[in-house]
Design an enzyme around this catalytic site. Structure first.
Site, PDB file in Angstrom:
ATOM      1  N   ARG A 182       0.823  -1.219   0.000  1.00 38.98           N
ATOM      2  CA  ARG A 182       0.000   0.000   0.000  1.00 38.98           C
ATOM      3  C   ARG A 182       0.853   1.263   0.000  1.00 38.98           C
ATOM      4  O   ARG A 182       0.448   2.290  -0.553  1.00 38.98           O
ATOM      5  CB  ARG A 182      -0.952  -0.007   1.198  1.00 38.98           C
ATOM      6  CG  ARG A 182      -2.035  -1.033   0.993  1.00 38.98           C
ATOM      7  CD  ARG A 182      -3.008  -1.056   2.123  1.00 38.98           C
ATOM      8  NE  ARG A 182      -4.167  -1.831   1.728  1.00 38.98           N
ATOM      9  CZ  ARG A 182      -5.053  -2.321   2.569  1.00 38.98           C
ATOM     10  NH1 ARG A 182      -4.926  -2.122   3.862  1.00 38.98           N
ATOM     11  NH2 ARG A 182      -6.065  -3.008   2.125  1.00 38.98           N
TER      12      ARG A 182
ATOM     13  N   LYS B 133     -21.462 -17.225  -1.964  1.00 41.57           N
ATOM     14  CA  LYS B 133     -22.913 -17.052  -1.855  1.00 41.57           C
ATOM     15  C   LYS B 133     -23.518 -16.104  -2.873  1.00 41.57           C
ATOM     16  O   LYS B 133     -22.941 -15.078  -3.194  1.00 41.57           O
ATOM     17  CB  LYS B 133     -23.233 -16.506  -0.472  1.00 41.57           C
ATOM     18  CG  LYS B 133     -22.968 -17.490   0.635  1.00 41.57           C
ATOM     19  CD  LYS B 133     -23.340 -16.851   1.945  1.00 41.57           C
ATOM     20  CE  LYS B 133     -23.292 -17.874   3.069  1.00 41.57           C
ATOM     21  NZ  LYS B 133     -23.531 -17.235   4.360  1.00 41.57           N
TER      22      LYS B 133
ATOM     23  N   GLY C  25     -11.658  -8.769  -2.615  1.00 39.55           N
ATOM     24  CA  GLY C  25     -11.265  -9.806  -1.654  1.00 39.55           C
ATOM     25  C   GLY C  25     -10.572 -11.036  -2.180  1.00 39.55           C
ATOM     26  O   GLY C  25      -9.407 -11.003  -2.564  1.00 39.55           O
TER      27      GLY C  25
ATOM     28  N   GLY D   1     -13.959  -3.591  -0.219  1.00 40.55           N
ATOM     29  CA  GLY D   1     -15.323  -3.067  -0.066  1.00 40.55           C
ATOM     30  C   GLY D   1     -15.635  -1.974  -1.072  1.00 40.55           C
ATOM     31  O   GLY D   1     -16.735  -1.926  -1.635  1.00 40.55           O
TER      32      GLY D   1
END
Ligand code: AMP
Length: 395
Positions: free
Chosen positions: A35, A197, A353, A376
């Protein structure tokens, strides 16, 4: 879109929101400086223009002031990566900080203490944002990982720089890459969505149906779709309450002329274990007592054909339980296909992710066009949301 390349920073103090939320070991040493490396081009551009940088970031999730979350631990690493001395102040607002910022000379870097030592940061407190704003002449946001948060340093602070605010190079690249997939991508456009999911990806699927020509659905999500169509999925993961929704997605896709591709076959296992017994079966004929944990060889060939027809590719989510070696081959094969397509001129974006973890683990990082740095923030962008940190610069 205003970026730092549109601004000359000579004799200006840039207040730069970076994402230096890096992992530390027990000795408070940085174990992965990615980062910091990602923010380097922005910092160097400002310094080379003859400006100075006031860097602000959060680190972890402190409750009040907690020494283990101090950004003092990363000063040496930032100096090593940027190659310039880094001054540090043990707060991010207040008179003492203002005095140091005022005396900052062109070419110098000042790192502020962890923003989240003040609760006002996450609350998006305006008075706190105003105190931050006092420190610099130009606000630069280069933190994509927090762009979906309306925090003081990521969003609210921008209102105190009505003219002088812009995106850093990293954030500009993220926005450009998402834009290439969602609005300006060369056709045919393909999205590959995997992961566990349907429920966690549903908003993305619905939003993306308006943007793509092909949609590959893989991973655990597959089985909700297959069961909804009357297939036998054995003991595979399934969200029964989402079967109606799955059928509706298939219908919507048809009316929007989007071709949905599900795995034709799977590697079925007799347990959720790397050492389980396995067999290759059709995805809709999984025997009782067996669960599909990866896509099979026929699916790999089918997906490879689709990937290689497409000019713009988005990949989010693994095609199987890639954390276990026995069920990683579908995800690896997809990575290979996307790498090949990229080499042949397609634009490929990997984000969100677990697919980023998979891409790094299997060495595809440099073989795709862009790997997003924000989990996110990336998912919310794909859902079609305007991120507050981005809106604050544009508006
Ligand atoms: P997500 O966070 O939704 O992208 O899901 C990622 C997770 O999905 C990974 O940890 C995978 O192990 C898991 N996954 C992928 N395929 C399957 C599958 N067939 N059965 C169960 N879990 C899966």
């Amino acid at each position: 879109m205003k970026t730092i390349d549109d601004i000359n920073f000579k004799n200006k103090k840039a207040l730069v929101r970076v994402d230096f939320n890096v992992p530390l070991n027990d000795n408070f040493e940085v174990t992965d400086g990615t980062r910091i490396i990602s923010a380097k081009p922005t910092i160097i551009k400002i310094l080379e223009d003859g400006g100075s940088c006031i860097l602000m970031s959060h680190l972890g999730r402190p409750k009040g002031v907690q020494d283990q979350f101090s950004l003092k631990h990363i000063v040496d690493k930032v100096e090593e990566i940027i190659g310039v001395e880094v001054k540090f102040v043990n707060n991010c607002v207040g008179e003492e900080v203002e005095a140091v910022a005022t005396n900052l000379q062109p070419g110098q870097i000042l790192l502020l203490e962890n923003l989240r030592f003040h609760d006002e940061e996450k609350q998006g407190d305006e008075a706190f944002a105003k105190q931050l704003a006092k420190l610099g002449d130009i606000y630069v946001n280069d933190a994509f990982g927090t762009a979906h948060r309306a925090h003081a340093s990521t969003t609210v602070v921008a209102k105190f720089f009505p003219e002088y605010k812009c995106f850093g190079k990293l954030l500009a690249k993220e926005i450009e890459s998402i834009d290439k997939v969602m609005t300006s991508g060369e056709k045919p456009v393909l999205a590959v969505l995997g992961g566990a999911k349907v429920s966690s990806k549903i908003t993305i699927i619905e939003n993306i149906l308006d943007k793509v020509d092909h949609l590959i659905i893989g991973g655990g999500m597959t089985f909700t779709f297959i069961k909804a169509q009357g297939g036998n999925i054995g003991d595979s993961i399934c969200e029964d309450d989402k079967m109606e929704l799955a059928l509706d997605i298939l219908k919507q896709a048809k009316s929007k002329n989007v071709q949905i591709h599900l795995p034709a076959d799977v590697i079925a296992a007799d347990a959720f274990s790397n050492d389980a017994l396995t067999q290759i079966v059709d995805a809709n004929k999984i025997p009782h007592g067996w669960q599909g944990l990866d896509c099979g060889p026929k699916s790999i060939v089918l997906f490879d054909e689709i990937v290689n027809q497409c000019k713009t590719i988005l990949w989010n989510g693994p095609l199987g339980v890639f954390e276990m070696e026995s069920f990683a081959s579908g995800t690896i094969a997809l990575g290979d296909s996307i790498a090949k397509a990229t080499k042949n001129g397609a634009f490929s974006l990997v984000g969100g992710g677990d697919s980023v973890a998979a891409v790094k683990q299997f060495g595809f990082e440099d073989k795709v066009s862009y790997v997003s740095t924000g989990g996110g923030a990336m998912l919310e962008s794909l859902e079609g949301k305007t991120l507050p940190g981005i809106a604050a610069i544009i508006n």
